[in-house]
Design a protein around this motif. Sequence first.
Motif, PDB file in Angstrom:
ATOM      1  N   ALA A  47       0.820  -1.206   0.000  1.00 55.97           N
ATOM      2  CA  ALA A  47       0.000   0.000   0.000  1.00 55.97           C
ATOM      3  C   ALA A  47       0.858   1.262   0.000  1.00 55.97           C
ATOM      4  N   TYR A  48       1.982   1.237   0.689  1.00 53.34           N
ATOM      5  CA  TYR A  48       2.882   2.394   0.742  1.00 53.34           C
ATOM      6  C   TYR A  48       3.412   2.733  -0.646  1.00 53.34           C
ATOM      7  N   PHE A  49       3.885   1.731  -1.378  1.00 48.76           N
ATOM      8  CA  PHE A  49       4.436   1.993  -2.707  1.00 48.76           C
ATOM      9  C   PHE A  49       3.349   2.388  -3.702  1.00 48.76           C
ATOM     10  N   ALA A  51       0.675   4.057  -2.882  1.00 49.98           N
ATOM     11  CA  ALA A  51       0.375   5.445  -2.532  1.00 49.98           C
ATOM     12  C   ALA A  51       1.413   6.403  -3.101  1.00 49.98           C
ATOM     13  N   LEU A  52       2.687   6.005  -3.068  1.00 48.62           N
ATOM     14  CA  LEU A  52       3.746   6.836  -3.652  1.00 48.62           C
ATOM     15  C   LEU A  52       3.541   7.000  -5.159  1.00 48.62           C
ATOM     16  N   ALA A  53       3.183   5.891  -5.820  1.00 52.47           N
ATOM     17  CA  ALA A  53       2.964   5.945  -7.256  1.00 52.47           C
ATOM     18  C   ALA A  53       1.774   6.850  -7.595  1.00 52.47           C
ATOM     19  N   LEU A  54       0.690   6.724  -6.827  1.00 52.92           N
ATOM     20  CA  LEU A  54      -0.476   7.576  -7.062  1.00 52.92           C
ATOM     21  C   LEU A  54      -0.154   9.044  -6.810  1.00 52.92           C
ATOM     22  N   TRP A  55       0.593   9.296  -5.748  1.00 54.29           N
ATOM     23  CA  TRP A  55       0.980  10.682  -5.450  1.00 54.29           C
ATOM     24  C   TRP A  55       1.806  11.275  -6.575  1.00 54.29           C
ATOM     25  N   ARG A  56       2.748  10.486  -7.095  1.00 56.18           N
ATOM     26  CA  ARG A  56       3.572  10.972  -8.197  1.00 56.18           C
ATOM     27  C   ARG A  56       2.743  11.219  -9.445  1.00 56.18           C
ATOM     28  N   PHE A  57       1.807  10.326  -9.719  1.00 55.08           N
ATOM     29  CA  PHE A  57       0.959  10.471 -10.908  1.00 55.08           C
ATOM     30  C   PHE A  57       0.074  11.704 -10.798  1.00 55.08           C
ATOM     31  N   VAL A  58      -0.558  11.887  -9.627  1.00 56.86           N
ATOM     32  CA  VAL A  58      -1.474  13.015  -9.433  1.00 56.86           C
ATOM     33  C   VAL A  58      -0.755  14.357  -9.513  1.00 56.86           C
ATOM     34  N   THR A  59       0.451  14.433  -8.968  1.00 52.48           N
ATOM     35  CA  THR A  59       1.179  15.704  -8.974  1.00 52.48           C
ATOM     36  C   THR A  59       1.668  16.091 -10.367  1.00 52.48           C
ATOM     37  N   PHE A  76       7.962   3.489  -8.923  1.00 52.90           N
ATOM     38  CA  PHE A  76       7.524   3.177  -7.563  1.00 52.90           C
ATOM     39  C   PHE A  76       6.798   1.828  -7.518  1.00 52.90           C
ATOM     40  N   LEU A  77       6.046   1.523  -8.574  1.00 49.67           N
ATOM     41  CA  LEU A  77       5.378   0.225  -8.643  1.00 49.67           C
ATOM     42  C   LEU A  77       6.392  -0.900  -8.781  1.00 49.67           C
ATOM     43  N   VAL A  78       7.439  -0.662  -9.566  1.00 50.40           N
ATOM     44  CA  VAL A  78       8.488  -1.680  -9.733  1.00 50.40           C
ATOM     45  C   VAL A  78       9.197  -1.934  -8.404  1.00 50.40           C
ATOM     46  N   MET A  79       9.546  -0.840  -7.714  1.00 49.41           N
ATOM     47  CA  MET A  79      10.204  -0.996  -6.413  1.00 49.41           C
ATOM     48  C   MET A  79       9.295  -1.719  -5.425  1.00 49.41           C
ATOM     49  N   GLY A  80       8.016  -1.428  -5.475  1.00 46.51           N
ATOM     50  CA  GLY A  80       7.073  -2.106  -4.588  1.00 46.51           C
ATOM     51  C   GLY A  80       6.994  -3.592  -4.891  1.00 46.51           C
ATOM     52  N   ALA A  81       6.982  -3.945  -6.185  1.00 45.92           N
ATOM     53  CA  ALA A  81       6.916  -5.360  -6.567  1.00 45.92           C
ATOM     54  C   ALA A  81       8.171  -6.102  -6.122  1.00 45.92           C
TER      55      ALA A  81
END
Length: 210
Positions: A47-49, A51-59, A76-81
Amino acid sequence: MSHDDFAFEPVAGLPETPPEGERILWQGRPDWWALTKESLNLKWVVAYFVALALWRFVTLIDQAAAGTAFAAAFPFLVMGAITAALLMIIGFMQARSTIYTITNRRVAMRIGAALTVTLNLPFTQIASASLDLRKGGTGTIALDLKGKTRLSYLVCWPHVRPWVMRRTQPALRCIPDADNIARLLSEAAEARISTPQVARTAPAPAVAAE
């Protein structure tokens, strides 16, 4: 050639053959998936990663094309995976290297993927046990020890009751069919404790006749 790292054990999960009169009632391992989710907080990490990906996309979506914003968020999704995969490997190894044993006299826990430790916990040293039952039947049985018995939280982790550090409680963590195992443990401990223990004493010295 296959090799068993624990081939030196006379009985799997035990450092020595049980003495006469001791019987193994149950042996098992943690469910690796449940152990990974609970002890390594897999869902929170993912969930943390996300959220980071969504934050980056939205900004970036207001300043660049959607493709560009997604490309910036994708790492961020790759790092999360990758992180999730590593946690699952750790959880699997922890579960595979663990054997919990309940006999008619004690609880034994062979734990540790890198540094193997075997805990022998006689029923007479266990003050109480508590069951945390989860969906699907898996659960954790935590053991509260009597007296001044102290165990290291870090050495026993993740086979402990979470966040109870002042007085570490070793635990049969994330075991399948936990309700029935808890009942078996309770009955075995009650039978053992209620059995009178006969101690041998040295014979009294003979008194010489006058």
